[in-house]
Enzyme design. Structure first.
Site, mmCIF file in Angstrom:
data_model
loop_
_atom_site.group_PDB
_atom_site.id
_atom_site.type_symbol
_atom_site.label_atom_id
_atom_site.label_comp_id
_atom_site.label_asym_id
_atom_site.label_seq_id
_atom_site.Cartn_x
_atom_site.Cartn_y
_atom_site.Cartn_z
ATOM 1 N N SER A 137 -44.439 11.859 -30.796
ATOM 2 C CA SER A 137 -43.712 12.663 -29.809
ATOM 3 C C SER A 137 -44.553 12.909 -28.570
ATOM 4 O O SER A 137 -45.707 13.343 -28.664
ATOM 5 C CB SER A 137 -43.320 14.003 -30.437
ATOM 6 O OG SER A 137 -42.759 14.889 -29.488
ATOM 7 N N SER A 189 -37.648 17.032 -17.109
ATOM 8 C CA SER A 189 -36.917 17.857 -16.151
ATOM 9 C C SER A 189 -37.734 18.955 -15.508
ATOM 10 O O SER A 189 -37.353 19.466 -14.451
ATOM 11 C CB SER A 189 -35.693 18.483 -16.830
ATOM 12 O OG SER A 189 -36.084 19.404 -17.832
ATOM 13 N N LYS A 248 -24.844 17.549 -17.726
ATOM 14 C CA LYS A 248 -25.632 17.510 -16.496
ATOM 15 C C LYS A 248 -24.898 16.659 -15.450
ATOM 16 O O LYS A 248 -23.958 17.135 -14.839
ATOM 17 C CB LYS A 248 -27.043 17.041 -16.814
ATOM 18 C CG LYS A 248 -27.777 18.060 -17.711
ATOM 19 C CD LYS A 248 -29.156 17.667 -18.076
ATOM 20 C CE LYS A 248 -29.886 18.793 -18.805
ATOM 21 N NZ LYS A 248 -29.222 19.306 -20.007
#
Length: 406
Positions: A137, A189, A248
């Site tokens: 990750s 983001s 979004k």
């Protein structure tokens, strides 16, 4: 134990650190986005301009989308009636899943109630199903991805953000025979940067790992049909599982995954977040499909947004304001201190009718508090210039440069 006093003390701690979050009550104005009505605590109401929305292309106001939603509402009513397994699967689900499979050139798609649930459900199910799986990750992956990995109860190895060399070190250290998943995002983001996708995919292929790509801030915006950064870079067919959202750039709500028939069916059959959640209503599904299909063929919205983003970055750069210079459409403007960050956003709203939500710890590390600015397709160049003119004055008047430089 005095439970009320305990929780009050915790909340006081947040307030003292400048991290207590307050919500602004907004009422979006149909056909006039990014304008909205702000309902203040004193009962007053006035029009403001929103500068932190994820409705990047203004598709929440698109007439084709609204017409599709209206038709579905009139034909089917309001709710879905249950989970997907209990009366909640409609033709709108099937048509939307076919649309997203086509969008990503995959065999199948699966719709979830949100992007968060899609990530949590898919990663937890895939991790649990693969025996002795190791999940790799990126250190800045979204909370929903982290939640899914933890829920899988498998080993999770965190590699440094976008650090391909570190990722390879981590992959080399594990048993070559064990199942592996490399989970990463396209657009991050809060930083506004884009992952080195080709290099990550190449490593996953080299070490026989599945790739799980979160494209929530990429779909609709990048690629000739809006399938995301992977499409734009010609890499989509090499990604095993693509996760996206309708909340979004597509202007609605809901999430999804796309992949092979077998992987998608396994998630459908084993993901608790999918199985036990009431499904999205027909109107939302119909609107999402209309938005996806519209952006497969229309580039007008993307071009307008890119123009506005370029202007915003150009103005911020020329003003010497510190921002994170990523490749994406997101412009994180660094403040560097929580109380100051909140103070600046309060002044923007109270004195200039500009709404931006402060981004503080734990969303971002302490000392990197910021305004996450999003220029949408619905803003004008005049909107951009007005925003930066106001920010320049506030930065000087409130000594923000001192915090950002600390």
């Amino acid at each position: 134990m005095d439970y009320t006093a305990f929780f009050a003390d915790k909340l006081d701690g947040l307030k003292q650190e400048g991290r207590y979050r307050t919500f602004a009550t907004l009422e979006r104005l149909a056909g006039r986005f990014p304008r909205a009505l702000y309902h203040a605590d004193d009962g007053s109401c006035r029009e403001v301009t929103v500068w932190c929305s994820n409705d990047y292309l203004g598709m929440g106001q698109n007439k084709t989308v609204l017409a599709a939603m209206t038709d579905a509402l009139e034909n089917c009513g309001a709710g879905a009636g249950g989970t997907r397994n209990i009366s909640g699967t409609t033709r709108y689900h099937v048509e939307l899943e076919q649309s997203i499979a086509d969008l990503h050139n995959k065999e199948a798609g699966l719709v979830f109630s949100s992007g968060y649930v899609a990530n949590e459900g898919a990663l937890s199910a895939l991790g649990r199903l693969l025996p002795n799986c190791v999940i790799f990750s990126d250190s800045l992956n979204h909370a929903s991805m982290i939640h899914g990995m933890k829920s899988s109860r498998q080993k999770v190895v965190v590699y440094r953000h976008n650090d391909v060399a570190h990722l390879e070190e981590c992959l080399k250290a594990e048993d070559p025979a064990c199942p592996k998943i490399v989970a990463f995002e396209s657009v991050y983001s809060m930083e506004g940067d884009i992952s080195p996708m080709a290099e990550i995919i190449a490593l996953a292929e080299k070490y026989n790992a599945l790739t799980y790509l979160d494209e929530v801030h990429g779909v609709g915006l990048y690629g000739p049909r809006g399938a995301g950064v992977a499409e734009e870079r010609g890499l989509m067919d090499r990604v095993d599982i693509i996760e996206g959202t309708f909340g979004k750039a597509y202007g609605l709500m809901g999430g999804y995954i796309a992949g092979s028939n077998e992987i998608v069916d396994a998630v459908r059959s084993f993901a608790s977040g999918f199985i036990f959640t009431t499904s999205l209503p027909p109107a939302v599904l119909a609107g999402a499909r209309a938005s996806v299909e519209h952006l497969k063929i229309s580039d007008i919205e993307r071009q307008r947004q890119r123009r506005n983003v370029a202007r915003l970055k150009e103005r911020v750069e020329s003003a010497g304001m510190p921002y994170m210079k990523g490749e994406s459409h997101i412009v994180p403007l660094i403040v560097g201190e929580a109380t100051c960050c909140k103070h600046v956003t309060d002044l923007l709203l109270q004195n200039h009718d500009i709404y931006v939500q402060p981004i503080n710890y734990p969303t971002v590390p302490k000392g990197t508090e910021r305004l996450r600015l999003t220029a949408t397709a619905a803003h004008t160049l005049e909107d951009v210039d007005h925003l930066v003119d106001v920010l320049e004055r506030l930065w000087v008047e409130n000594h923000v440069y001192e915090y950002a430089a600390a």
